[in-house]
Design an enzyme around this catalytic site. Sequence first.
Site, PDB file in Angstrom:
ATOM      1  N   SER A 111      -6.694  -2.219   1.522  1.00 29.25           N
ATOM      2  CA  SER A 111      -6.989  -1.657   0.197  1.00 29.25           C
ATOM      3  C   SER A 111      -7.476  -2.690  -0.815  1.00 29.25           C
ATOM      4  CB  SER A 111      -5.765  -0.918  -0.381  1.00 29.25           C
ATOM      5  OG  SER A 111      -5.472   0.219   0.386  1.00 29.25           O
ATOM      6  N   GLY A 119      -6.852   5.986   5.264  1.00 31.46           N
ATOM      7  CA  GLY A 119      -6.296   6.829   4.216  1.00 31.46           C
ATOM      8  C   GLY A 119      -6.655   8.296   4.421  1.00 31.46           C
ATOM      9  N   GLU A 170     -13.990  -5.283   9.003  1.00 36.01           N
ATOM     10  CA  GLU A 170     -12.635  -5.049   9.482  1.00 36.01           C
ATOM     11  C   GLU A 170     -12.525  -3.670  10.115  1.00 36.01           C
ATOM     12  OE1 GLU A 170      -9.568  -4.152   6.407  1.00 36.01           O
ATOM     13  OE2 GLU A 170     -11.156  -4.687   4.984  1.00 36.01           O
ATOM     14  N   TYR A 201      -9.544   3.673  -5.599  1.00 32.24           N
ATOM     15  CA  TYR A 201      -8.545   4.698  -5.891  1.00 32.24           C
ATOM     16  C   TYR A 201      -8.604   5.247  -7.316  1.00 32.24           C
ATOM     17  CZ  TYR A 201      -6.834   3.093  -1.431  1.00 32.24           C
ATOM     18  OH  TYR A 201      -6.740   2.759  -0.103  1.00 32.24           O
ATOM     19  N   ARG A 207     -11.143   3.402  11.357  1.00 26.84           N
ATOM     20  CA  ARG A 207     -12.301   3.391  10.480  1.00 26.84           C
ATOM     21  C   ARG A 207     -12.824   1.965  10.438  1.00 26.84           C
ATOM     22  NH1 ARG A 207     -10.525   3.642   5.481  1.00 26.84           N
ATOM     23  NH2 ARG A 207     -11.667   1.744   4.964  1.00 26.84           N
ATOM     24  N   ASP A 237     -15.368  -0.871   8.826  1.00 22.34           N
ATOM     25  CA  ASP A 237     -16.090  -1.186   7.595  1.00 22.34           C
ATOM     26  C   ASP A 237     -17.187  -2.227   7.856  1.00 22.34           C
ATOM     27  OD1 ASP A 237     -14.287   0.484   6.397  1.00 22.34           O
ATOM     28  OD2 ASP A 237     -13.129  -1.111   5.433  1.00 22.34           O
ATOM     29  N   ASN A 246      -9.778  -0.476  10.250  1.00 28.70           N
ATOM     30  CA  ASN A 246      -8.568   0.120   9.691  1.00 28.70           C
ATOM     31  C   ASN A 246      -7.995   1.094  10.724  1.00 28.70           C
ATOM     32  OD1 ASN A 246      -8.798  -0.681   6.628  1.00 28.70           O
ATOM     33  ND2 ASN A 246     -10.834  -0.057   7.301  1.00 28.70           N
ATOM     34  N   GLU A 268       0.819  -1.210   0.000  1.00 24.90           N
ATOM     35  CA  GLU A 268       0.000   0.000   0.000  1.00 24.90           C
ATOM     36  C   GLU A 268       0.860   1.270   0.000  1.00 24.90           C
ATOM     37  OE1 GLU A 268      -3.802  -0.245   2.394  1.00 24.90           O
ATOM     38  OE2 GLU A 268      -2.631  -1.810   3.370  1.00 24.90           O
TER      39      GLU A 268
END
Length: 311
Positions: A149, A278, A272, A219, A258, A260, A274, A20
């Site tokens: 990602s 990002g 998950e 992205y 964060r 999800d 994070n 990443e």
Amino acid sequence: MATVNKDSKIAVLCGGLSSEREVSLRSGEKVYKSLLSSGYVNAKKIDVGRDIATVLKDGNFEYAFNVLHGKYGEDGCIQGVLEFLQIPYTGPGVKASAICLDKDTTKTLLKEGGIPIIKSCCVSNEDDLTKVFDELNFPVMVKPAREGSSIGMTKVNTKDELKDAFKIAKKTDDKILIEEFKNGESCTVGVLEKDGKIFATPILGFRTKTEWYDYEAKYTQGLTEFILPANFNDELTKKIQELSIKAFKICECSGVSRVDFLVVGDTPYCLEINTSPGMTDLSDLPAQANEMGIDYNNLVEMILNTAGLNK
């Protein structure tokens, strides 16, 4: 928690050695420019290599803003280095980072904590794939257990496709998570701390032009439609936000994360956590914060002021 002086020497840690890396460099550049524009004149962007301990020590840095993603940056490794050097850093500590980068370990803890998760199993060898046939219903998602990602992820519709998907995931991790595929609405919730209080951001939902929310969708401009706030009723919205904070606490996170989810009917399945979200122009957390009236510079400063040690 810290209130960082505008003259403090701040290392913005980005790049690194994981798959990443490119996303992290973009996050780091954005955070670095934000700190400078907010008056943190001694902020410095550092592309992290194996000499990072020497670089940090020689630079006499007082704080570290971590925007490394994936291996070495989000798994407890850089956090351990910073603990040894006694440099307060942003984001969760060693233990929480190590737990959350491993999707399988995270799901085990969340399940024990009463948070809904999708049925899955973990395999390390090709010979173990037979247990997938016995334990799970197809289609399934095959993912490296310790990647972010959506790197190395594949949707598998039939048993015949499983071996190839396993080999793709194996390129980036030795531990492979195989999870039943469910049709639902993807969403994510930021969890932030300020003045010792934990709160959830508005929920960000997304619809993609790809079959699922893969690396390309995440992205590439225009491939994902962001819905902010997500189109959930008040009751479900509150439930998802409460589960986000609960997951954050179960995994002993701090500062920022964060969470999800995949929402199927009225059930939010946690996918998950994070621990180093990002911070690019296309990233979720800045958009969620902005919806709350927290602009990018204020978000960066809020995260910076949660820097600490012994988390």
